[in-house]
Design a protein around this motif. Structure first.
Motif, PDB file in Angstrom:
ATOM      1  N   ARG A  18       0.831  -1.208   0.000  1.00 23.17           N
ATOM      2  CA  ARG A  18       0.000   0.000   0.000  1.00 23.17           C
ATOM      3  C   ARG A  18       0.865   1.258   0.000  1.00 23.17           C
ATOM      4  N   VAL A  19       1.889   1.258   0.847  1.00 18.79           N
ATOM      5  CA  VAL A  19       2.773   2.421   0.921  1.00 18.79           C
ATOM      6  C   VAL A  19       3.521   2.604  -0.390  1.00 18.79           C
ATOM      7  N   LEU A  20       4.079   1.524  -0.944  1.00 15.53           N
ATOM      8  CA  LEU A  20       4.829   1.634  -2.195  1.00 15.53           C
ATOM      9  C   LEU A  20       3.960   2.177  -3.324  1.00 15.53           C
ATOM     10  N   ASP A  21       2.733   1.700  -3.414  1.00 15.04           N
ATOM     11  CA  ASP A  21       1.834   2.189  -4.461  1.00 15.04           C
ATOM     12  C   ASP A  21       1.600   3.687  -4.305  1.00 15.04           C
ATOM     13  N   VAL A 197       6.007   9.853  12.372  1.00 20.95           N
ATOM     14  CA  VAL A 197       5.352   9.690  11.069  1.00 20.95           C
ATOM     15  C   VAL A 197       4.108   8.810  11.117  1.00 20.95           C
ATOM     16  N   GLY A 198       3.919   8.045  12.199  1.00 25.41           N
ATOM     17  CA  GLY A 198       2.769   7.154  12.279  1.00 25.41           C
ATOM     18  C   GLY A 198       3.086   5.773  11.733  1.00 25.41           C
ATOM     19  N   PRO A 199       2.294   4.760  12.088  1.00 25.97           N
ATOM     20  CA  PRO A 199       2.589   3.380  11.708  1.00 25.97           C
ATOM     21  C   PRO A 199       2.170   3.041  10.283  1.00 25.97           C
ATOM     22  N   ALA A 200       3.025   2.300   9.593  1.00 17.73           N
ATOM     23  CA  ALA A 200       2.701   1.832   8.244  1.00 17.73           C
ATOM     24  C   ALA A 200       1.873   0.554   8.269  1.00 17.73           C
ATOM     25  N   ARG A 201       1.845  -0.147   9.383  1.00 15.46           N
ATOM     26  CA  ARG A 201       1.239  -1.476   9.424  1.00 15.46           C
ATOM     27  C   ARG A 201      -0.285  -1.468   9.379  1.00 15.46           C
ATOM     28  N   GLY A 202      -0.916  -0.346   9.664  1.00 15.14           N
ATOM     29  CA  GLY A 202      -2.364  -0.325   9.795  1.00 15.14           C
ATOM     30  C   GLY A 202      -3.097   0.002   8.512  1.00 15.14           C
ATOM     31  N   LYS A 203      -4.409   0.213   8.660  1.00 18.72           N
ATOM     32  CA  LYS A 203      -5.263   0.644   7.555  1.00 18.72           C
ATOM     33  C   LYS A 203      -5.962   1.915   8.000  1.00 18.72           C
ATOM     34  N   PRO A 204      -5.628   3.062   7.432  1.00 17.65           N
ATOM     35  CA  PRO A 204      -4.656   3.254   6.346  1.00 17.65           C
ATOM     36  C   PRO A 204      -3.222   3.124   6.834  1.00 17.65           C
ATOM     37  N   SER A 205      -2.317   2.940   5.886  1.00 19.83           N
ATOM     38  CA  SER A 205      -0.887   2.874   6.196  1.00 19.83           C
ATOM     39  C   SER A 205      -0.317   4.286   6.120  1.00 19.83           C
ATOM     40  N   ARG A 206       0.251   4.739   7.210  1.00 15.61           N
ATOM     41  CA  ARG A 206       0.725   6.118   7.284  1.00 15.61           C
ATOM     42  C   ARG A 206       2.194   6.229   6.891  1.00 15.61           C
ATOM     43  N   ASP A 212      13.231  17.887   1.113  1.00 19.05           N
ATOM     44  CA  ASP A 212      14.315  18.671   1.706  1.00 19.05           C
ATOM     45  C   ASP A 212      14.631  19.909   0.868  1.00 19.05           C
ATOM     46  N   THR A 213      14.437  19.840  -0.435  1.00 17.76           N
ATOM     47  CA  THR A 213      14.719  20.976  -1.306  1.00 17.76           C
ATOM     48  C   THR A 213      13.683  22.076  -1.126  1.00 17.76           C
ATOM     49  N   ALA A 214      12.412  21.699  -1.079  1.00 15.29           N
ATOM     50  CA  ALA A 214      11.333  22.670  -0.904  1.00 15.29           C
ATOM     51  C   ALA A 214      11.106  23.041   0.561  1.00 15.29           C
ATOM     52  N   SER A 215      11.797  22.355   1.481  1.00 20.03           N
ATOM     53  CA  SER A 215      11.646  22.591   2.925  1.00 20.03           C
ATOM     54  C   SER A 215      10.192  22.466   3.363  1.00 20.03           C
ATOM     55  N   GLU A 216       9.605  21.294   3.052  1.00 17.24           N
ATOM     56  CA  GLU A 216       8.256  21.021   3.500  1.00 17.24           C
ATOM     57  C   GLU A 216       8.062  19.516   3.650  1.00 17.24           C
ATOM     58  N   MET A 217       7.071  19.150   4.445  1.00 16.82           N
ATOM     59  CA  MET A 217       6.743  17.743   4.620  1.00 16.82           C
ATOM     60  C   MET A 217       5.237  17.587   4.595  1.00 16.82           C
ATOM     61  N   THR A 218       4.803  16.390   4.172  1.00 14.70           N
ATOM     62  CA  THR A 218       3.373  16.123   4.039  1.00 14.70           C
ATOM     63  C   THR A 218       3.084  14.733   4.591  1.00 14.70           C
ATOM     64  N   PHE A 219       2.181  14.648   5.541  1.00 13.66           N
ATOM     65  CA  PHE A 219       1.737  13.358   6.053  1.00 13.66           C
ATOM     66  C   PHE A 219       0.739  12.746   5.078  1.00 13.66           C
ATOM     67  N   HIS A 220       0.865  11.434   4.855  1.00 12.42           N
ATOM     68  CA  HIS A 220      -0.037  10.756   3.931  1.00 12.42           C
ATOM     69  C   HIS A 220      -0.628   9.504   4.580  1.00 12.42           C
ATOM     70  N   GLU A 221      -1.802   9.130   4.105  1.00 17.59           N
ATOM     71  CA  GLU A 221      -2.466   7.886   4.513  1.00 17.59           C
ATOM     72  C   GLU A 221      -2.714   7.059   3.266  1.00 17.59           C
ATOM     73  N   ALA A 222      -2.037   5.928   3.167  1.00 14.61           N
ATOM     74  CA  ALA A 222      -2.143   5.084   1.988  1.00 14.61           C
ATOM     75  C   ALA A 222      -3.254   4.060   2.165  1.00 14.61           C
ATOM     76  N   VAL A 223      -4.109   3.966   1.161  1.00 12.84           N
ATOM     77  CA  VAL A 223      -5.165   2.951   1.145  1.00 12.84           C
ATOM     78  C   VAL A 223      -4.988   2.137  -0.121  1.00 12.84           C
ATOM     79  N   SER A 224      -5.536   0.950  -0.125  1.00 14.73           N
ATOM     80  CA  SER A 224      -5.391   0.062  -1.273  1.00 14.73           C
ATOM     81  C   SER A 224      -6.068   0.668  -2.495  1.00 14.73           C
ATOM     82  N   GLN A 225      -5.360   0.652  -3.625  1.00 16.43           N
ATOM     83  CA  GLN A 225      -5.908   1.164  -4.876  1.00 16.43           C
ATOM     84  C   GLN A 225      -6.373   0.029  -5.771  1.00 16.43           C
ATOM     85  N   ARG A 226      -6.351  -1.201  -5.243  1.00 16.25           N
ATOM     86  CA  ARG A 226      -6.702  -2.359  -6.074  1.00 16.25           C
ATOM     87  C   ARG A 226      -7.963  -3.014  -5.607  1.00 16.25           C
TER      88      ARG A 226
END
Length: 226
Positions: A18-21, A197-206, A212-226
């Motif tokens: 999920r995270v890789l996708d 950053v939160g756990p990747a193991r759950g649903k959603p995977s965080r 580093d170049t733009a000096s910003e970070m974004t938290f994401h929640e990955a859900v299955s796209q399949r």
């Protein structure tokens, strides 16, 4: 450089996928795993490094997942430390050897990355009006501009401000996090930043996208796209 930062996968291949996708969809130059990408089968109360065990008694073999994880930037977590402590050197071969030989800390652009088991955690809240979560012992944190961790299985963003007294007291202010919304990062500013950053193991995977170049970070929640 755009870094995809992941923590606390605990050997869950579907969560990794999920995270890789999601990472591939959003784009990143490198992937960093902040420890506990494996899961020790021996509970802490049964941890005894003098007992001879087979690899399968200590960790669930997953050659495909291990091969993929061996190709990313790793930071050693407490699960990997326990697995390594329970096995003999001749048992940690191939990709498993790579996974257990990761450093305890790693630089990610301007940020210092570690798993987070190196310091203590307390029940909150330390910020009025916020839900109770685990907060790090501020006095035990390394004095770095940006610290990224996992370990506590939560999303947490703190501004840390030194009070300038001889005791080295630090004031923490919790900041709101909205998945998908970029947060400016100022590594040269007066405030330090603590990032869980939160756990990747759950649903959603965080996971976290750190640019580093733009000096910003974004938290994401990955859900299955399949």
């Amino acid at each position: 450089m755009r870094y995809a930062v992941v923590a606390d996968l605990h050997g869950k291949r579907k969560a990794w996928r999920r995270v890789l996708d999601d990472v591939q969809r959003r784009g990143a130059d490198r992937i960093v795993c902040l420890g506990d990408y494996l899961d020790a089968k021996v509970p802490w109360r049964g941890h005894d490094s003098t007992t001879r065990r087979d690899v399968t008694d200590v960790v669930e073999p997953d050659p495909r997942l291990w091969r993929e994880l061996a190709g990313v930037d790793l930071v050693l977590g407490n699960q990997e430390w326990r697995i390594r402590d329970l096995l003999r050197d001749e048992q940690t071969v191939g990709d498993l050897d790579v996974l257990l030989a990761a450093p305890a800390t790693r630089m990610i652009g301007a940020a210092t990355a570690m798993h987070g088991h190196q310091f203590s955690w307390d029940d909150g809240p330390i910020c009025p009006g916020w839900p109770a979560v685990l907060y790090p012992r501020l006095a035990q944190l390394p004095d770095v501009p940006i610290l990224m961790v996992g370990h506590s299985h939560q999303v947490l963003l703190l501004d840390l401000l030194s009070l300038g007294d001889p005791a080295g007291a630090v004031l923490a202010r919790r900041r709101p996090v909205t998945p998908g919304r970029p947060i400016p990062v100022d590594p040269g500013g007066a405030r330090r930043l603590f990032v869980n950053v939160g756990p990747a193991r759950g649903k959603p995977s965080r996971w976290l996208l750190y640019d580093d170049t733009a000096s910003e970070m974004t938290f994401h929640e990955a859900v299955s796209q399949r």
